[in-house]
Design a protein around this motif. Structure first.
Motif, mmCIF file in Angstrom:
data_model
loop_
_atom_site.group_PDB
_atom_site.id
_atom_site.type_symbol
_atom_site.label_atom_id
_atom_site.label_comp_id
_atom_site.label_asym_id
_atom_site.label_seq_id
_atom_site.Cartn_x
_atom_site.Cartn_y
_atom_site.Cartn_z
ATOM 1 N N LEU A 101 -4.225 -2.140 -7.794
ATOM 2 C CA LEU A 101 -5.654 -2.204 -8.079
ATOM 3 C C LEU A 101 -5.878 -2.588 -9.533
ATOM 4 O O LEU A 101 -5.384 -1.920 -10.443
ATOM 5 N N ALA A 102 -6.615 -3.672 -9.750
ATOM 6 C CA ALA A 102 -6.957 -4.144 -11.084
ATOM 7 C C ALA A 102 -8.396 -4.638 -11.047
ATOM 8 O O ALA A 102 -9.021 -4.677 -9.989
ATOM 9 N N LEU A 142 -13.980 -3.618 -5.141
ATOM 10 C CA LEU A 142 -13.026 -4.105 -4.156
ATOM 11 C C LEU A 142 -13.104 -3.224 -2.909
ATOM 12 O O LEU A 142 -13.445 -2.037 -3.000
ATOM 13 N N PRO A 143 -12.802 -3.752 -1.733
ATOM 14 C CA PRO A 143 -12.935 -2.983 -0.490
ATOM 15 C C PRO A 143 -11.803 -1.974 -0.271
ATOM 16 O O PRO A 143 -11.003 -2.079 0.667
ATOM 17 N N VAL A 144 -11.737 -0.994 -1.170
ATOM 18 C CA VAL A 144 -10.768 0.090 -1.082
ATOM 19 C C VAL A 144 -11.547 1.394 -1.145
ATOM 20 O O VAL A 144 -12.420 1.545 -1.999
ATOM 21 N N VAL A 145 -11.240 2.328 -0.258
ATOM 22 C CA VAL A 145 -11.930 3.623 -0.241
ATOM 23 C C VAL A 145 -10.889 4.692 -0.546
ATOM 24 O O VAL A 145 -10.084 5.067 0.314
ATOM 25 N N VAL A 146 -10.883 5.182 -1.777
ATOM 26 C CA VAL A 146 -9.863 6.128 -2.222
ATOM 27 C C VAL A 146 -10.178 7.523 -1.704
ATOM 28 O O VAL A 146 -11.320 8.003 -1.792
ATOM 29 N N ALA A 147 -9.155 8.182 -1.179
ATOM 30 C CA ALA A 147 -9.311 9.541 -0.653
ATOM 31 C C ALA A 147 -8.542 10.576 -1.458
ATOM 32 O O ALA A 147 -8.921 11.748 -1.491
ATOM 33 N N SER A 148 -7.458 10.168 -2.111
ATOM 34 C CA SER A 148 -6.670 11.104 -2.919
ATOM 35 C C SER A 148 -5.887 10.312 -3.956
ATOM 36 O O SER A 148 -5.773 9.084 -3.863
ATOM 37 N N ALA A 149 -5.358 11.031 -4.934
ATOM 38 C CA ALA A 149 -4.635 10.351 -6.010
ATOM 39 C C ALA A 149 -3.685 11.323 -6.689
ATOM 40 O O ALA A 149 -3.927 12.531 -6.739
ATOM 41 N N GLU A 150 -2.609 10.771 -7.243
ATOM 42 C CA GLU A 150 -1.646 11.556 -8.017
ATOM 43 C C GLU A 150 -0.902 10.634 -8.960
ATOM 44 O O GLU A 150 -0.398 9.581 -8.547
ATOM 45 N N GLU A 198 -7.020 5.407 4.901
ATOM 46 C CA GLU A 198 -6.113 5.069 6.000
ATOM 47 C C GLU A 198 -4.648 5.301 5.641
ATOM 48 O O GLU A 198 -3.745 4.918 6.396
ATOM 49 N N GLY A 199 -4.405 5.939 4.497
ATOM 50 C CA GLY A 199 -3.042 6.290 4.113
ATOM 51 C C GLY A 199 -2.307 5.229 3.335
ATOM 52 O O GLY A 199 -1.121 5.406 3.019
ATOM 53 N N ARG A 200 -2.958 4.136 2.982
ATOM 54 C CA ARG A 200 -2.299 3.101 2.180
ATOM 55 C C ARG A 200 -2.313 3.512 0.712
ATOM 56 O O ARG A 200 -3.332 3.996 0.211
ATOM 57 N N VAL A 242 -3.070 5.930 -6.116
ATOM 58 C CA VAL A 242 -4.176 6.413 -5.289
ATOM 59 C C VAL A 242 -3.865 6.082 -3.836
ATOM 60 O O VAL A 242 -3.120 5.136 -3.540
ATOM 61 N N THR A 243 -4.444 6.862 -2.933
ATOM 62 C CA THR A 243 -4.253 6.663 -1.493
ATOM 63 C C THR A 243 -5.610 6.510 -0.835
ATOM 64 O O THR A 243 -6.535 7.278 -1.125
#
Length: 413
Positions: free
Chosen positions: A376-377, A33-41, A49-51, A45-46
């Motif tokens: 996200l699934a 899927l067109p999501v680029v994860v930068a961080s997670a907790e 772009e901060g979403r 996940v974020t």
């Protein structure tokens, strides 16, 4: 979706740029899927772009204990300052405790440490064949292993040789012989396939990639009885279904079945490092001789330190209880959607397969709508979506997830 208030920002430039670099530089073996994860907790996940998104895949159950779990990070950081890799040419002080406590958690005697799930499966195959020749007395080169239609055990050449998924199998032959496939859930067909050269039955107690397919309740107990009666090993691939995911330590526990070998992976590394293992008793694992099988990274100190902490977390029973309780809540919410864009719901604990009515849309389309709403699934086999959120997900987040799925389906009507 609760927590996803930054959705709807006007620009996707950072996402588009990151995806363009990946598309230019990576082999296209996935269709993400067109999501680029930068961080997670935790369960979130974020992106770049901060979403924020609620992670309902948990890296195919590798992140059962949540992103950045403090206990697991602490264990990893402490080990990073000591030693990370020795190879098995030498002993290390983390591997023994890890093996001892993992074996005890599952009521077994020995552990063969590896790295990836596919390595655990390959190791289980080698062990079964060696046991067949050295213990059972099967004719040299004649060993057979029975598997199930619809299986997914990995993507190595040997493993895809007994897959019936043409997307995973086509154009990668010639294929490895020695496997017999029978319908999943059909114990009579499995029993009929056993002959004097059969050394093992290899099954997923719940088939994950097939769409979280749960067999009839009597199936695994019958497989266990048949294999015991016919002097055949029963190997349970618990790589996705094990380690708390289904509300018990391993999903075989749901029907009180104990196989000869457990294959573990994914969550055993706590979402930090690759860790897998074959776990069994000495009469099977003891057939291996020095030099016959190995791995440079298998059982390394960093992996053993993280795996040991995972085992200790599971030993409390806290995560199993949580997955069972929250899974029941999730299932109740999902089953209310049957007849309203959903045709079937299957699963155990916090692991669900949801069949989308083809008249509404495909699984991929529903996952795209979920993504737009902060969830996200992952889809599989066209019309099915899988949900496997980290076990640290909250009750409110479960409820929001169901509401978001309703909205995603309504979008496609």
């Amino acid at each position: 979706m609760h927590g996803s208030t930054q959705h709807g920002t006007s620009t996707h430039a950072a996402t588009d740029a990151a995806i363009a670099v990946e598309d230019a530089s990576l082999a296209h073996n996935y269709h993400p899927l067109p999501v680029v994860v930068a961080s997670a907790e935790g369960a979130w996940v974020t992106d770049v772009e901060g979403r924020r998104y609620l992670d309902c895949l948990a890296a195919y159950s590798a992140v059962n204990f949540g992103h950045g779990n403090p206990r697991l990070l602490e264990a990893a950081r402490a080990q990073l300052d000591r030693v990370t890799l020795t190879s098995r040419a030498f002993h290390n002080d983390r591997l023994g405790p890890f093996a001892e406590e993992l074996a005890a958690l599952l009521g077994k005697e020995m552990v063969l440490p590896m790295n990836t799930g596919a390595e655990a499966v390959e190791s289980g195959i080698k062990l079964a064949r060696a046991w067949g020749y050295r213990v059972k007395g099967v004719r040299p080169g004649a060993a057979k292993i029975i598997v199930a239609n619809g299986n997914f055990h990995g993507r190595t050449t040997t493993i895809i040789s007994f897959s019936d998924d043409e997307e995973a199998r086509a154009d990668f032959g010639p294929y490895t012989p020695g496997f017999v496939s029978v319908p999943y859930g059909d114990a009579d067909a499995l029993e009929a396939a056993i002959d004097d050269d059969t050394v093992a039955v290899l099954l997923e107690p719940i088939q994950g990639e097939a769409g979280v397919v749960v067999p009839p309740v009597e199936y695994l107990p019958r497989v266990r009885q048949v294999t015991r009666d016919r002097n055949v090993l029963f190997i349970a691939d618990e790589i996705q279904s094990g380690l708390g995911r289904t509300g018990v330590t391993v999903s075989c526990d749901l029907v009180d079945v104990v196989p000869d070998l457990y294959l573990l992976g994914k969550a055993l590394g706590g979402g930090i490092v690759p860790v897998s293992a074959v776990v069994g008793d000495r009469d099977v694992l003891g057939v291996l001789r020095p030099g016959e099988h190995g791995s440079t990274f298998g059982g390394n100190p960093l992996a053993a330190a993280v795996g040991l902490e995972v085992v200790r977390m599971l030993a409390s029973g806290e995560y199993q209880e949580r997955a069972s309780r929250l899974g029941a809540r999730l299932r109740t919410g999902l089953e209310a959607l049957i007849g309203h864009g959903v045709t079937e719901v299957r699963g155990a604990g916090l692991w669900m397969g949801i069949d989308i009515d083809p008249a509404v849309g495909s699984g991929r389309q529903v996952c795209e709508r979920l993504m737009e709403r902060g969830v996200l699934a992952k889809d599989t086999h066209g019309s099915t979506i899988r949900l496997a959120p980290p076990i640290v997900i909250s009750e409110d987040e479960i409820d929001d997830l169901v509401d978001t799925l309703v909205s995603a389906i309504d979008d496609l009507r």
